[in-house]
Enzyme design. Sequence first.
Site, PDB file in Angstrom:
ATOM      1  N   PRO A  13       0.832  -1.213   0.000  1.00 17.84           N
ATOM      2  CA  PRO A  13       0.000   0.000   0.000  1.00 17.84           C
ATOM      3  C   PRO A  13       0.862   1.257   0.000  1.00 17.84           C
ATOM      4  O   PRO A  13       1.984   1.238   0.520  1.00 17.84           O
ATOM      5  CB  PRO A  13      -0.765  -0.082   1.336  1.00 17.84           C
ATOM      6  CG  PRO A  13      -0.575  -1.459   1.844  1.00 17.84           C
ATOM      7  CD  PRO A  13       0.687  -1.994   1.240  1.00 17.84           C
ATOM      8  N   ASP A  14       0.327   2.337  -0.564  1.00 14.45           N
ATOM      9  CA  ASP A  14       1.034   3.611  -0.395  1.00 14.45           C
ATOM     10  C   ASP A  14       0.617   4.210   0.946  1.00 14.45           C
ATOM     11  O   ASP A  14       0.016   3.524   1.784  1.00 14.45           O
ATOM     12  CB  ASP A  14       0.798   4.542  -1.596  1.00 14.45           C
ATOM     13  CG  ASP A  14      -0.645   4.994  -1.733  1.00 14.45           C
ATOM     14  OD1 ASP A  14      -1.444   4.745  -0.815  1.00 14.45           O
ATOM     15  OD2 ASP A  14      -0.979   5.609  -2.771  1.00 14.45           O
ATOM     16  N   PHE A  15       0.932   5.462   1.180  1.00 17.56           N
ATOM     17  CA  PHE A  15       0.648   6.053   2.489  1.00 17.56           C
ATOM     18  C   PHE A  15      -0.671   6.809   2.507  1.00 17.56           C
ATOM     19  O   PHE A  15      -1.456   6.682   3.437  1.00 17.56           O
ATOM     20  CB  PHE A  15       1.803   6.996   2.894  1.00 17.56           C
ATOM     21  CG  PHE A  15       3.062   6.240   3.166  1.00 17.56           C
ATOM     22  CD1 PHE A  15       3.289   5.676   4.400  1.00 17.56           C
ATOM     23  CD2 PHE A  15       4.004   6.047   2.165  1.00 17.56           C
ATOM     24  CE1 PHE A  15       4.426   4.939   4.642  1.00 17.56           C
ATOM     25  CE2 PHE A  15       5.155   5.319   2.400  1.00 17.56           C
ATOM     26  CZ  PHE A  15       5.373   4.764   3.641  1.00 17.56           C
ATOM     27  N   ARG A  16      -0.934   7.607   1.467  1.00 14.33           N
ATOM     28  CA  ARG A  16      -2.012   8.599   1.567  1.00 14.33           C
ATOM     29  C   ARG A  16      -3.221   8.334   0.692  1.00 14.33           C
ATOM     30  O   ARG A  16      -4.171   9.121   0.746  1.00 14.33           O
ATOM     31  CB  ARG A  16      -1.441   9.997   1.261  1.00 14.33           C
ATOM     32  CG  ARG A  16      -0.458  10.444   2.308  1.00 14.33           C
ATOM     33  CD  ARG A  16       0.140  11.807   2.068  1.00 14.33           C
ATOM     34  NE  ARG A  16       1.086  12.117   3.138  1.00 14.33           N
ATOM     35  CZ  ARG A  16       2.331  11.639   3.216  1.00 14.33           C
ATOM     36  NH1 ARG A  16       2.798  10.858   2.255  1.00 14.33           N
ATOM     37  NH2 ARG A  16       3.108  11.928   4.241  1.00 14.33           N
ATOM     38  N   ASN A  87      11.114   5.503  -1.215  1.00 13.41           N
ATOM     39  CA  ASN A  87      10.642   4.189  -0.770  1.00 13.41           C
ATOM     40  C   ASN A  87      11.683   3.454   0.063  1.00 13.41           C
ATOM     41  O   ASN A  87      12.891   3.586  -0.158  1.00 13.41           O
ATOM     42  CB  ASN A  87      10.235   3.348  -1.985  1.00 13.41           C
ATOM     43  CG  ASN A  87       9.040   3.965  -2.693  1.00 13.41           C
ATOM     44  OD1 ASN A  87       8.409   4.870  -2.155  1.00 13.41           O
ATOM     45  ND2 ASN A  87       8.750   3.495  -3.885  1.00 13.41           N
ATOM     46  N   ASP A  89      11.235   0.055   0.580  1.00 13.55           N
ATOM     47  CA  ASP A  89      10.968  -1.364   0.338  1.00 13.55           C
ATOM     48  C   ASP A  89      12.115  -2.067  -0.370  1.00 13.55           C
ATOM     49  O   ASP A  89      12.104  -3.294  -0.514  1.00 13.55           O
ATOM     50  CB  ASP A  89       9.660  -1.538  -0.451  1.00 13.55           C
ATOM     51  CG  ASP A  89       9.614  -0.668  -1.717  1.00 13.55           C
ATOM     52  OD1 ASP A  89      10.653  -0.546  -2.399  1.00 13.55           O
ATOM     53  OD2 ASP A  89       8.543  -0.122  -2.020  1.00 13.55           O
ATOM     54  N   HIS A 106      14.669   8.420   2.149  1.00 13.78           N
ATOM     55  CA  HIS A 106      14.073   8.138   3.457  1.00 13.78           C
ATOM     56  C   HIS A 106      14.695   6.897   4.099  1.00 13.78           C
ATOM     57  O   HIS A 106      14.093   6.294   4.979  1.00 13.78           O
ATOM     58  CB  HIS A 106      12.550   8.027   3.336  1.00 13.78           C
ATOM     59  CG  HIS A 106      11.917   9.358   2.992  1.00 13.78           C
ATOM     60  ND1 HIS A 106      10.613   9.497   2.593  1.00 13.78           N
ATOM     61  CD2 HIS A 106      12.434  10.621   3.008  1.00 13.78           C
ATOM     62  CE1 HIS A 106      10.357  10.793   2.369  1.00 13.78           C
ATOM     63  NE2 HIS A 106      11.448  11.478   2.597  1.00 13.78           N
TER      64      HIS A 106
HETATM   65  P1  OAD Z   1       1.899   8.842  -0.900  1.00 13.90           P
HETATM   66  O1  OAD Z   1       1.027   7.738  -0.395  1.00 13.90           O
HETATM   67  O2  OAD Z   1       1.832  10.139  -0.181  1.00 13.90           O
HETATM   68  O3  OAD Z   1       1.566   9.151  -2.432  1.00 13.90           O
HETATM   69  C1  OAD Z   1       1.493   8.116  -3.383  1.00 13.90           C
HETATM   70  C2  OAD Z   1       1.054   8.717  -4.713  1.00 13.90           C
HETATM   71  O4  OAD Z   1       1.100   7.692  -5.692  1.00 13.90           O
HETATM   72  C3  OAD Z   1      -0.379   9.269  -4.710  1.00 13.90           C
HETATM   73  O5  OAD Z   1      -0.423  10.453  -5.484  1.00 13.90           O
HETATM   74  C4  OAD Z   1      -1.173   8.148  -5.382  1.00 13.90           C
HETATM   75  O6  OAD Z   1      -2.323   8.618  -6.065  1.00 13.90           O
HETATM   76  C5  OAD Z   1      -0.159   7.615  -6.363  1.00 13.90           C
HETATM   77  N1  OAD Z   1      -0.332   6.200  -6.725  1.00 13.90           N
HETATM   78  C6  OAD Z   1      -0.541   5.139  -5.917  1.00 13.90           C
HETATM   79  N2  OAD Z   1      -0.594   3.995  -6.619  1.00 13.90           N
HETATM   80  C7  OAD Z   1      -0.427   4.347  -7.928  1.00 13.90           C
HETATM   81  C8  OAD Z   1      -0.416   3.621  -9.155  1.00 13.90           C
HETATM   82  N3  OAD Z   1      -0.548   2.289  -9.201  1.00 13.90           N
HETATM   83  N4  OAD Z   1      -0.233   4.319 -10.301  1.00 13.90           N
HETATM   84  C9  OAD Z   1      -0.082   5.672 -10.296  1.00 13.90           C
HETATM   85  N5  OAD Z   1      -0.096   6.408  -9.165  1.00 13.90           N
HETATM   86  C10 OAD Z   1      -0.272   5.756  -7.998  1.00 13.90           C
HETATM   87  O7  OAD Z   1       3.383   8.270  -0.939  1.00 13.90           O
HETATM   88  P2  OAD Z   1       4.767   9.083  -0.999  1.00 13.90           P
HETATM   89  O8  OAD Z   1       4.619  10.286  -1.864  1.00 13.90           O
HETATM   90  O9  OAD Z   1       5.826   8.119  -1.322  1.00 13.90           O
HETATM   91  O10 OAD Z   1       7.845   8.689   4.678  1.00 13.90           O
HETATM   92  O11 OAD Z   1       4.929   9.542   0.521  1.00 13.90           O
HETATM   93  C11 OAD Z   1       6.060  10.247   0.910  1.00 13.90           C
HETATM   94  C12 OAD Z   1       6.511   9.844   2.300  1.00 13.90           C
HETATM   95  O12 OAD Z   1       5.422   9.950   3.210  1.00 13.90           O
HETATM   96  C13 OAD Z   1       6.958   8.407   2.441  1.00 13.90           C
HETATM   97  O13 OAD Z   1       8.294   8.226   2.048  1.00 13.90           O
HETATM   98  C14 OAD Z   1       6.770   8.124   3.903  1.00 13.90           C
HETATM   99  C15 OAD Z   1       5.505   8.872   4.180  1.00 13.90           C
HETATM  100  O14 OAD Z   1       5.414   9.436   5.445  1.00 13.90           O
HETATM  101  C16 OAD Z   1       8.669   7.852   5.348  1.00 13.90           C
HETATM  102  O15 OAD Z   1       8.647   6.653   5.217  1.00 13.90           O
HETATM  103  C17 OAD Z   1       9.643   8.516   6.251  1.00 13.90           C
END
Ligand code: OAD
Length: 264
Positions: A13-16, A87, A89, A106
């Site tokens: 999963p992503d974060f947001r 990332n 991972d 990070h």
């Molecule tokens: P986010 O979860 O903030 O953002 C992920 C982005 O990727 C969003 O804009 C989603 O819409 C998009 N996304 C997800 N899946 C996708 C897909 N299959 N195709 C296209 N777009 C997709 O993640 P990050 O930006 O990486 O910090 O978050 C930044 C930091 O916040 C992370 O490194 C983490 C967190 O707190 C630490 O681990 C210290």
Amino acid sequence: MAGAGISTPSGIPDFRSPGSGFYDNLQQYDLPYAEAIFEIEFFHRNPNPFFALAKELYPGNYQPNLTHYFVSLLHKKGQLLRMYTQNIDGLERLAGVPPEMLVEAHGTFATATCTSCLRKYDGEDLRPEVMSGKVPQCPTCKGVVKPDIVFFGEELPRHFFKYLADFPLADLLIIMGTSLEVEPFASLAGAVRSSVPRLLINRDLVGPFVWGQRTNDVVQLGDVVGGIKTLVDALGWTPELEALMAAGNQKPQDREEGWDDINY
Ligand code: OAD
């Protein structure tokens, strides 16, 4: 530049992202707010939530996808100046991007440090304890050993500042799978020369693509794998990318569980 969105096609999963993102799924920890899981002060009081996440993200659980192999292919073709990733991972390394081509802004699970005596460890030393759901302890001083992941409240690794030399040299900036919400990483998007095209491949518009588009900016909205496939097709690189992925996928897979199997 990349973020968690390049690894969602690998099952992480992503974060947001609302609903599926990690920050929407932390209710069981009774955290004061979701980001506390990555806050250093909170970690010193309660490292358990972080280590539940670490158990899941520890290298070996997931495989790179086409997006990671695309970066590897760019490198093989001598076209990659550097990959800046948020990332943790490790999938870029698994896809064959050499560590010196990567800035893991990070941090990484590849190394770890005792929070008391600052002794350094290899990430593999911690694996048995992390995998058995324990908080790893320093054999010397019994302090908590923390993987070298950058928490909120901690400084970024020194090599992050390579961007000062790298970004002015870039002639194309690709930004994939990130919300560009976290500084200072997000501001790198503005560090390329103003004439340099910036290509955003993401589900939604983010950062300067919302509030400060430049004339050379290009946006490919939608799934990152689809966006990269379109780009690779246009470049005529599809057979090479497929061959690279096929070679990578022959590596043994250590684990078949998915995120749903996580046992908190
Ligand atoms: P986010 O979860 O903030 O953002 C992920 C982005 O990727 C969003 O804009 C989603 O819409 C998009 N996304 C997800 N899946 C996708 C897909 N299959 N195709 C296209 N777009 C997709 O993640 P990050 O930006 O990486 O910090 O978050 C930044 C930091 O916040 C992370 O490194 C983490 C967190 O707190 C630490 O681990 C210290």
